[in-house]
Each structure stands twice: as C-alpha cells, then as structure tokens.
Design an enzyme around this catalytic site. Structure first.
Site, PDB file in Angstrom:
ATOM      1  N   TYR A  39     -31.763 -17.429  17.918  1.00 51.70           N
ATOM      2  CA  TYR A  39     -31.448 -18.455  18.906  1.00 51.70           C
ATOM      3  C   TYR A  39     -30.160 -18.095  19.646  1.00 51.70           C
ATOM      4  O   TYR A  39     -29.103 -17.918  19.041  1.00 51.70           O
ATOM      5  CB  TYR A  39     -31.291 -19.821  18.241  1.00 51.70           C
ATOM      6  CG  TYR A  39     -32.587 -20.468  17.797  1.00 51.70           C
ATOM      7  CD1 TYR A  39     -33.822 -19.919  18.112  1.00 51.70           C
ATOM      8  CD2 TYR A  39     -32.578 -21.644  17.051  1.00 51.70           C
ATOM      9  CE1 TYR A  39     -35.000 -20.519  17.708  1.00 51.70           C
ATOM     10  CE2 TYR A  39     -33.755 -22.256  16.638  1.00 51.70           C
ATOM     11  CZ  TYR A  39     -34.960 -21.686  16.964  1.00 51.70           C
ATOM     12  OH  TYR A  39     -36.129 -22.284  16.556  1.00 51.70           O
TER      13      TYR A  39
ATOM     14  N   GLY B 183     -41.101 -30.109  25.844  1.00 54.44           N
ATOM     15  CA  GLY B 183     -40.250 -29.440  26.816  1.00 54.44           C
ATOM     16  C   GLY B 183     -39.663 -30.369  27.859  1.00 54.44           C
ATOM     17  O   GLY B 183     -39.288 -29.923  28.952  1.00 54.44           O
TER      18      GLY B 183
ATOM     19  N   GLY C 172     -40.339 -37.926  30.843  1.00 54.24           N
ATOM     20  CA  GLY C 172     -40.479 -38.465  32.196  1.00 54.24           C
ATOM     21  C   GLY C 172     -39.716 -37.708  33.259  1.00 54.24           C
ATOM     22  O   GLY C 172     -39.408 -38.265  34.313  1.00 54.24           O
TER      23      GLY C 172
END
Length: 332
Positions: free
Chosen positions: A57, A212, A217
């Site tokens: 990461y 994701g 919204g």
C-alpha cells in the site's frame, strides 16, 4: 463497543476496521501522514481496534505510517497486514512461495516497527506455488511468534478449501479469516465464498463497502465525475488500466443501485454512505467492515453506518435492486 470473535479464533475484533490503503503518498493520491495519524488516533480512541494494511500500500508508506502511529499502544491494537504482492522485479519477488513470504513478512515488520502482527493474510492466491508450501511457511510464522493468526484475501471458494486441506496435510495452522470485496455492487461472494467461509469457521472482514465511492452518492448517470473524486482522477489518468477500472465501475447498473441507496437515505434522513455501510454490516456472515476514509469528515460520515438500523422494507428494496445474475440463477 461491540466486539466479536474473528471466526473460530479467540481474537476479539471491532465491527469497524480502519483500512490504511490510502495512507501515504507513494501512489500520488493518498493521505498525508498528519491526517492519517489523526484518523488512526480518533479511530482507536473511540474503542475500535482493527487496522488493516498491506506490504504494497502506497509503496510501503502505509505500513510505516501505521507503525509510527501505534507507538506506545501496539498491544491494544489488532494489526493486520498482507503479503504476496510484488516487492521488486525479480522472479522471486512476488507470490506465496516460502522465499517471498518470508522476505515480505520481515519487511512488513520493519516498516511497522513491531516484532509481530496479529493477522497475516495472503493478499492474492498464487497458481504456481504449491499450497502445502504456503501453509507450512505460514505455520512457521505462527510458531515463531511473528504472526498470531493467518488469513487470506481474494481467494475463491475452491482455493479456500484447498488451503485448509493443505494446512491439515502438513500439520499446520489453518486460516481463520477471509478478506473479500463486498458491497451492494459486488455480491457474488454470497453464492459460494461466504457459505464456504462459514463452513470453515472464518471471520470475514469485507473491503470496498462503498464501491469506490459510488454508493456514497458521488457520481450520477449522465454526468462527468468531479475531477477531485477518485473516479474522476482515475478517468483522467495516463494509465490505461486505471481508466478501464473506473469505466468498468461507472456502469448504468451500478449507478442505478446508487440511486436506490440515495432514495432510501432520503427517506431515513441518512447519508447514502451510512445506508450502504449499514446494509453490509447487517449481512449474514460478516464479521467486520473495512472503511477507508481520506478525511476526518469522511470518517465521521462512515460512523453513522455502524449505528443505523435499516427497516425491513429498505433492506428488501436494496436486496432486490442489487441482486447479481449469479444469485438470481441460483434461486431459479
């Protein structure tokens, strides 16, 4: 605080897990260390105890940031990391072989500034390395005290079974957990993976519950994504793979599901993110839900999803609009 055991183990974990994928700037789009430290401190001070990262990461920066943030409070945290991803250009710099897993774990321990991890997970399956070699290697980590429990991520149902059988054949430690992607947009694991996980007594820590950001919204049908959003940045990327991934997610089906989530949220006076997280949290077989906020405001927004209780009619509506073909076929 609501703690549950991780599968058939005795390890107690919180229902919310803090995902550290975004911590660091090695990939160019991450969270600077001061904000990441603030998120970690707020999360732990609230009583939650699971932090999940991985060797790759942000090119290792995530583990380094998490390690520094845990100084002085390491033993109160369930620290999870993952190995298998490439660490260099060589043929032995990836996968689940004894040589690569050993190097990967040692590098993770150095970056995390600790002599053990609570949960060490195989990030992806390896089609080349014999599963017996992988499970014997992981058992050695447990026996050495460098790892407390082992799990897998992104494994299929058959790979889970193969791994557990291999552990039995070598007299080793079996997996106790699975980390799959799961959300209203991606429910395929309900067909085989979740039932197999339940039969083997796995704890299930799910990632990607907001799809994701689609279920929060942030995107609408017929409109261009805001360049400041994750999908907006990926669509503007010079990397073909990044653009293709964003396009594969911004489909009419996914955006229609996001609209249904927003409608439910409006009726409940909640945010779409809270509704999407509440749905995942309430699903059978789910132990903990991994969130990956980039800002404190996103973290606060996510919190509501762990207290919101969806009415039965809302759950039924979301179940219906999001059911994938594989589940529809299974019921026919």
């Amino acid at each position: 605080m609501d703690y549950v055991t991780l599968g058939r183990s005795g390890l107690k974990v919180s229902r919310m897990c803090l995902g550290a994928l975004n911590f660091g700037t090695g990939w160019g789009l991450g969270v600077e260390e001061p904000e990441a430290r603030r998120l970690i401190d707020t999360f732990l001070d609230s009583g939650h105890n699971v932090i999940d990262t991985a060797s790759n990461y942000n090119s290792g920066q995530s583990e380094e940031i998490v390690g520094r943030a845990l100084h002085g409070r390491r033993d109160s945290v369930v620290l999870a990391t993952k190995g298998a991803m490439p660490s260099g250009p060589g043929p032995n710099d990836r996968g689940l072989s004894r040589v690569h897993l050993t190097r990967s774990l040692e590098a993770s321990l150095r970056r995390l500034g600790t002599d053990y991890v609570d949960l060490y997970q195989c990030h992806f399956p390896d089609s080349v390395t014999p599963m017996e070699e992988t499970m014997a290697t992981l058992d050695g980590f447990v026996r050495s005290g460098k790892v407390r429990y082992i799990g897998c991520s992104n494994f299929t149902a058959s790979q889970i079974v193969e791994a557990q059988w291999a552990a039995d054949r070598v007299g080793g430690t079996p997996f106790v957990s699975l980390q799959p992607e799961y959300s209203l947009l991606r429910r395929d694991i309900e067909a085989e993976i979740l039932p197999v996980s339940a039969r083997h007594g796995f704890g299930v820590l799910v990632c990607g519950p907001l799809g994701g950001g689609i279920l929060a919204g942030r995107y609408q049908r017929g409109g261009e994504p805001d360049p400041a959003t994750r999908m907006g940045r990926l669509l503007a990327s010079d990397q073909p793979g990044a653009r293709a991934w964003a396009q594969s997610n911004l489909t009419d089906r996914n955006l229609a599901i996001a609209e249904a989530v927003a409608d439910v949220a409006g009726k409940l006076d909640a945010t779409p993110a809270a509704v999407a997280l509440a749905w995942v949290r309430s699903r059978p077989g789910i132990t903990s839900v991994i969130i990956g906020p980039r800002t404190m405001s996103q973290y606060v927004e996510n919190l509501a999803g762990f207290t919101l209780e969806l009415p039965e009619e809302s759950r039924a509506l979301l179940d219906g609009v999001s059911e994938p073909p594989v589940l529809t076929a299974a019921r026919s």
